[in-house]
Scaffold this motif. Structure first.
Motif, PDB file in Angstrom:
ATOM      1  N   VAL A 111      -3.940   3.198   0.465  1.00 27.48           N
ATOM      2  CA  VAL A 111      -4.524   3.047  -0.868  1.00 27.48           C
ATOM      3  C   VAL A 111      -3.702   2.062  -1.685  1.00 27.48           C
ATOM      4  CG1 VAL A 111      -5.623   5.307  -0.948  1.00 27.48           C
ATOM      5  CG2 VAL A 111      -3.285   5.043  -1.763  1.00 27.48           C
ATOM      6  N   ARG A 124      -4.079   0.099  -5.796  1.00 23.69           N
ATOM      7  CA  ARG A 124      -4.779  -0.334  -7.000  1.00 23.69           C
ATOM      8  C   ARG A 124      -4.162  -1.673  -7.373  1.00 23.69           C
ATOM      9  NH1 ARG A 124      -7.158   2.064 -12.506  1.00 23.69           N
ATOM     10  NH2 ARG A 124      -9.016   1.779 -11.266  1.00 23.69           N
ATOM     11  N   TYR A 155       0.808  -1.216   0.000  1.00 28.01           N
ATOM     12  CA  TYR A 155       0.000   0.000   0.000  1.00 28.01           C
ATOM     13  C   TYR A 155       0.841   1.266   0.000  1.00 28.01           C
ATOM     14  CZ  TYR A 155      -4.482  -2.304   0.816  1.00 28.01           C
ATOM     15  OH  TYR A 155      -5.621  -3.047   0.684  1.00 28.01           O
ATOM     16  N   ASP A 173      -9.688  -0.892  -6.718  1.00 29.94           N
ATOM     17  CA  ASP A 173      -9.137   0.128  -5.828  1.00 29.94           C
ATOM     18  C   ASP A 173      -9.480  -0.200  -4.383  1.00 29.94           C
ATOM     19  OD1 ASP A 173      -9.970   2.522  -8.322  1.00 29.94           O
ATOM     20  OD2 ASP A 173      -7.970   1.862  -7.768  1.00 29.94           O
ATOM     21  N   TYR A 174      -8.468  -0.125  -3.538  1.00 29.45           N
ATOM     22  CA  TYR A 174      -8.644  -0.341  -2.104  1.00 29.45           C
ATOM     23  C   TYR A 174      -8.285   0.964  -1.396  1.00 29.45           C
ATOM     24  CZ  TYR A 174      -8.635  -5.218  -3.547  1.00 29.45           C
ATOM     25  OH  TYR A 174      -8.928  -6.403  -4.161  1.00 29.45           O
ATOM     26  N   ASP A 175      -9.142   1.400  -0.489  1.00 35.95           N
ATOM     27  CA  ASP A 175      -9.002   2.712   0.135  1.00 35.95           C
ATOM     28  C   ASP A 175      -9.522   2.606   1.557  1.00 35.95           C
ATOM     29  OD1 ASP A 175     -10.171   6.075  -0.852  1.00 35.95           O
ATOM     30  OD2 ASP A 175      -8.726   5.396   0.650  1.00 35.95           O
ATOM     31  N   TRP A 176      -8.617   2.696   2.536  1.00 36.12           N
ATOM     32  CA  TRP A 176      -8.974   2.514   3.940  1.00 36.12           C
ATOM     33  C   TRP A 176      -8.554   3.731   4.747  1.00 36.12           C
ATOM     34  CZ3 TRP A 176     -11.895  -1.652   3.897  1.00 36.12           C
ATOM     35  CH2 TRP A 176     -11.610  -2.687   2.994  1.00 36.12           C
ATOM     36  N   TRP A 177      -9.365   4.073   5.794  1.00 35.14           N
ATOM     37  CA  TRP A 177      -9.126   5.272   6.593  1.00 35.14           C
ATOM     38  C   TRP A 177      -9.124   4.941   8.082  1.00 35.14           C
ATOM     39  CZ3 TRP A 177      -8.284  10.154   4.599  1.00 35.14           C
ATOM     40  CH2 TRP A 177      -8.479  10.297   3.211  1.00 35.14           C
ATOM     41  N   ASN A 223      -4.356   7.027   5.921  1.00 35.54           N
ATOM     42  CA  ASN A 223      -5.066   6.477   4.768  1.00 35.54           C
ATOM     43  C   ASN A 223      -4.170   5.477   4.036  1.00 35.54           C
ATOM     44  OD1 ASN A 223      -5.318   7.510   1.478  1.00 35.54           O
ATOM     45  ND2 ASN A 223      -7.063   6.509   2.430  1.00 35.54           N
ATOM     46  N   SER A 253       2.742  11.591   1.748  1.00 34.36           N
ATOM     47  CA  SER A 253       2.503  10.224   1.302  1.00 34.36           C
ATOM     48  C   SER A 253       3.824   9.488   1.151  1.00 34.36           C
ATOM     49  CB  SER A 253       1.719  10.204  -0.004  1.00 34.36           C
ATOM     50  OG  SER A 253       2.455  10.822  -1.033  1.00 34.36           O
TER      51      SER A 253
END
Length: 119
Positions: free
Chosen positions: A98, A100, A32, A105-109, A96, A50
């Protein structure tokens, strides 16, 4: 179950330092890109820093030379070292993750942690 758990926020005087940490579970962490976002009251959420899976980093211009993002894949953690904090850094900071992968798409918070720089 995916979880991102932040810690390290708090109240600090302008010019002070804080270190935020985020520990991930339920994901293949090393794949990620990890991000730190922040959102101040009445403002849009913005990307602060990031770090890619390969360790490449990017920063919001206003935090360059003050903030440092790092990751420890063995501990599934990402950190944000914040030095010389300014009142305008006051916000809720979010971790966060992320990715692909295979056209998905994987997106975690995370839940967020409050940072306040004030005298």
């Amino acid at each position: 179950q995916v979880q991102l758990v932040e810690s390290g926020g708090g109240l600090v005087q302008p010019g002070g330092s804080l270190r935020l940490s985020c520990v991930a579970s339920g994901i293949t962490f090393n794949l990620y890109t990890m991000n730190w976002y922040r959102q101040a009251p009445g403002k849009q959420r913005e990307l602060v820093a990031s770090i890619t899976s390969r360790g490449g980093t990017n920063y919001l211009d206003s935090v360059k030379d003050r903030f440092t993002i790092s990751r420890d894949n063995a501990k599934k953690s990402v950190s944000l070292q914040m030095n010389n904090l300014k009142p305008e850094d006051t916000a809720v900071y979010y971790c966060n993750a992320v990715l692909r992968f295979s056209f998905k798409d994987y997106d975690w918070w995370g839940q967020g942690t409050q940072v306040t720089a004030s005298s």
